[in-house]
Design a protein around this motif. Structure first.
Motif, PDB file in Angstrom:
ATOM      1  N   MET A  94      -8.012  61.101  34.291  1.00 37.29           N
ATOM      2  CA  MET A  94      -8.506  62.111  35.225  1.00 37.29           C
ATOM      3  C   MET A  94      -8.754  61.539  36.613  1.00 37.29           C
ATOM      4  SD  MET A  94     -11.135  64.479  33.058  1.00 37.29           S
ATOM      5  CE  MET A  94     -10.794  66.105  33.671  1.00 37.29           C
ATOM      6  N   SER A  95      -9.168  60.279  36.678  1.00 36.54           N
ATOM      7  CA  SER A  95      -9.542  59.702  37.974  1.00 36.54           C
ATOM      8  C   SER A  95      -8.362  59.132  38.729  1.00 36.54           C
ATOM      9  CB  SER A  95     -10.608  58.617  37.780  1.00 36.54           C
ATOM     10  OG  SER A  95     -10.115  57.577  36.963  1.00 36.54           O
ATOM     11  N   THR A 127      -2.217  66.982  26.000  1.00 43.59           N
ATOM     12  CA  THR A 127      -1.422  65.789  26.273  1.00 43.59           C
ATOM     13  C   THR A 127      -2.064  64.973  27.397  1.00 43.59           C
ATOM     14  OG1 THR A 127      -0.070  66.881  27.958  1.00 43.59           O
ATOM     15  CG2 THR A 127       0.670  67.049  25.653  1.00 43.59           C
ATOM     16  N   ALA A 128      -1.603  63.741  27.536  1.00 43.68           N
ATOM     17  CA  ALA A 128      -2.089  62.884  28.621  1.00 43.68           C
ATOM     18  C   ALA A 128      -1.754  63.494  29.985  1.00 43.68           C
ATOM     19  CB  ALA A 128      -1.485  61.489  28.499  1.00 43.68           C
ATOM     20  N   LYS A 129      -0.584  64.079  30.114  1.00 43.25           N
ATOM     21  CA  LYS A 129      -0.177  64.708  31.376  1.00 43.25           C
ATOM     22  C   LYS A 129      -1.109  65.864  31.727  1.00 43.25           C
ATOM     23  CE  LYS A 129       3.619  62.467  32.605  1.00 43.25           C
ATOM     24  NZ  LYS A 129       3.711  61.735  33.914  1.00 43.25           N
ATOM     25  N   HIS A 130      -1.497  66.621  30.718  1.00 41.63           N
ATOM     26  CA  HIS A 130      -2.417  67.744  30.956  1.00 41.63           C
ATOM     27  C   HIS A 130      -3.752  67.228  31.488  1.00 41.63           C
ATOM     28  CE1 HIS A 130      -4.296  71.694  30.307  1.00 41.63           C
ATOM     29  NE2 HIS A 130      -5.340  71.010  29.867  1.00 41.63           N
ATOM     30  N   ILE A 131      -4.247  66.143  30.895  1.00 38.19           N
ATOM     31  CA  ILE A 131      -5.525  65.582  31.351  1.00 38.19           C
ATOM     32  C   ILE A 131      -5.415  65.083  32.777  1.00 38.19           C
ATOM     33  CG2 ILE A 131      -7.212  63.751  30.947  1.00 38.19           C
ATOM     34  CD1 ILE A 131      -6.583  64.015  27.958  1.00 38.19           C
ATOM     35  N   GLY A 135      -7.659  66.409  36.389  1.00 37.06           N
ATOM     36  CA  GLY A 135      -8.360  65.635  37.411  1.00 37.06           C
ATOM     37  C   GLY A 135      -8.276  66.270  38.782  1.00 37.06           C
ATOM     38  N   LYS A 136      -7.297  67.156  38.980  1.00 37.26           N
ATOM     39  CA  LYS A 136      -7.167  67.862  40.254  1.00 37.26           C
ATOM     40  C   LYS A 136      -7.454  69.355  40.129  1.00 37.26           C
ATOM     41  CE  LYS A 136      -3.794  64.983  42.734  1.00 37.26           C
ATOM     42  NZ  LYS A 136      -2.458  64.978  43.393  1.00 37.26           N
ATOM     43  N   ASN A 137      -7.004  69.941  39.021  1.00 33.34           N
ATOM     44  CA  ASN A 137      -6.954  71.393  38.944  1.00 33.34           C
ATOM     45  C   ASN A 137      -8.118  72.050  38.208  1.00 33.34           C
ATOM     46  OD1 ASN A 137      -4.416  71.252  40.236  1.00 33.34           O
ATOM     47  ND2 ASN A 137      -3.408  70.849  38.277  1.00 33.34           N
ATOM     48  N   SER A 138      -8.878  71.291  37.410  1.00 35.25           N
ATOM     49  CA  SER A 138      -9.995  71.907  36.690  1.00 35.25           C
ATOM     50  C   SER A 138     -11.240  71.936  37.571  1.00 35.25           C
ATOM     51  CB  SER A 138     -10.283  71.155  35.393  1.00 35.25           C
ATOM     52  OG  SER A 138     -10.714  69.837  35.664  1.00 35.25           O
ATOM     53  N   SER A 217      -9.798  69.252  43.415  1.00 34.11           N
ATOM     54  CA  SER A 217      -9.022  68.991  44.636  1.00 34.11           C
ATOM     55  C   SER A 217      -9.529  69.793  45.827  1.00 34.11           C
ATOM     56  CB  SER A 217      -7.539  69.309  44.398  1.00 34.11           C
ATOM     57  OG  SER A 217      -7.364  70.678  44.071  1.00 34.11           O
ATOM     58  N   GLU A 218     -10.356  70.820  45.566  1.00 35.47           N
ATOM     59  CA  GLU A 218     -10.892  71.661  46.643  1.00 35.47           C
ATOM     60  C   GLU A 218     -12.370  71.402  46.900  1.00 35.47           C
ATOM     61  OE1 GLU A 218      -9.842  75.395  44.838  1.00 35.47           O
ATOM     62  OE2 GLU A 218      -8.068  75.600  46.112  1.00 35.47           O
TER      63      GLU A 218
END
Length: 304
Positions: A94-95, A127-131, A135-138, A217-218
């Motif tokens: 995530m970081s 998945t790892a990609k989802h996590i 890190g940006k979108n949740s 991200s916002e």
């Protein structure tokens, strides 16, 4: 306030570290052995040590270690190590969205990226990609709900949430505060600690309240050095009333649990949060070790 029935001073930060809270209940001779075992669990991931090897290294028979660990920690040594590995993996993913997943697997004690992927899918359903995307979108709230799956199991809820019930709060009036901005490409606290180390106790973070429901991200947090010379100040936090709590944590689960509980408490107490002000985080102390923690002062602006 109390920790498991023990009276403590209001000046002592709330302890949102399940391992420390549980170990404090043990007799001294048992506590020392389990402290050694926990340190090895944290430090031996890349060596792929099993819990049986760790028990033997600590001069405890694997049978007795398994029985006592499960009794004290409400999960088996294997479950604990797997949950800890996943906590670290999720934090790294995530970081740092550019980090190599194979490297993450190695750091966390998984034999391969495929083994990590299977564990993530089995335990968290992603998945790892989802996590990495989270890190940006949740949002912070979504992240808190997600990470609660990796919290320490308690009686009816997570142990972090049980410990949060004993957070002590105060309403404090702060005068205007100035800081010298610290320019960082990544304002994640782990990245800041890695860069500034012990000097992190000079820093605070100021985040607009009206951004806290946005995606990561916002959300734009200003990190500032409040111990700089006054003439160097280039960012100011207006005076005001703050709902505050000092908390000692060692990871993301404790951090987000503390924040969620503090905001829930403000609502329960019918305090009106100042939507035009800043949520402030100050680093009170930091322990620079593999298992060390950080004491934060969390401060929510309140309409006076």
């Amino acid at each position: 306030m109390t920790y498991f029935g023990k009276e403590t001073s209001i000046n002592i930060p709330a302890l949102l570290v399940p391992e420390m809270a549980l170990l404090n209940r043990l007799p001294k001779h048992r506590r020392k052995r389990f402290e050694q075992a926990l340190h090895l669990m944290y430090e031996s991931f890349e060596e792929h040590m099993s819990w049986e090897q760790i028990a033997t290294h600590c001069s405890i028979s694997p049978y007795h270690f398994h029985r006592q660990f499960t009794e004290f920690f409400n999960e088996t040594p294997g479950q604990y190590m797997n949950r800890l590995r996943l906590q670290i993996a999720v934090n790294l993913l995530m970081s740092d969205t550019s980090i190599n997943i194979t490297n993450v697997a190695q750091k966390c004690g998984f034999s391969s990226s495929q083994a990590l992927g299977k564990a993530l899918k089995r335990e968290l359903g992603v998945t790892a990609k989802h996590i990495q995307g989270m890190g940006k979108n949740s949002t912070p709230k979504e992240t808190t709900t997600f990470l609660n799956q990796l919290a320490h199991p308690g009686r009816n809820t997570s142990l972090e949430q049980e410990l949060a019930q004993f957070m002590t709060t105060e309403l404090i009036w702060y005068p205007p505060r100035g800081v010298k901005k610290v320019w960082l490409s990544n304002t994640d606290w782990d990245a800041i600690f890695a860069t500034y180390g012990a000097r992190s106790t000079r820093l605070l973070g100021a985040t607009p309240i009206d951004q806290l429901e946005n995606s990561w991200s916002e959300i734009h947090t200003t990190i500032g050095d409040w111990q700089s010379d006054v003439q160097e100040y280039d960012f100011f936090i207006p005076e005001g009333l703050y709902f505050c709590s000092d908390v000692y944590i060692t990871g993301d689960v404790g951090y987000l649990t503390a924040l969620e509980h503090l905001f829930n408490l403000a609502e329960k107490k019918k305090l009106k949060i100042n939507a035009h002000a800043f949520f402030v985080e100050m680093v009170r102390s930091i322990e620079l070790s593999q298992t060390g923690g950080v004491t934060f002062s969390f401060q929510i602006p309140i309409v006076s």
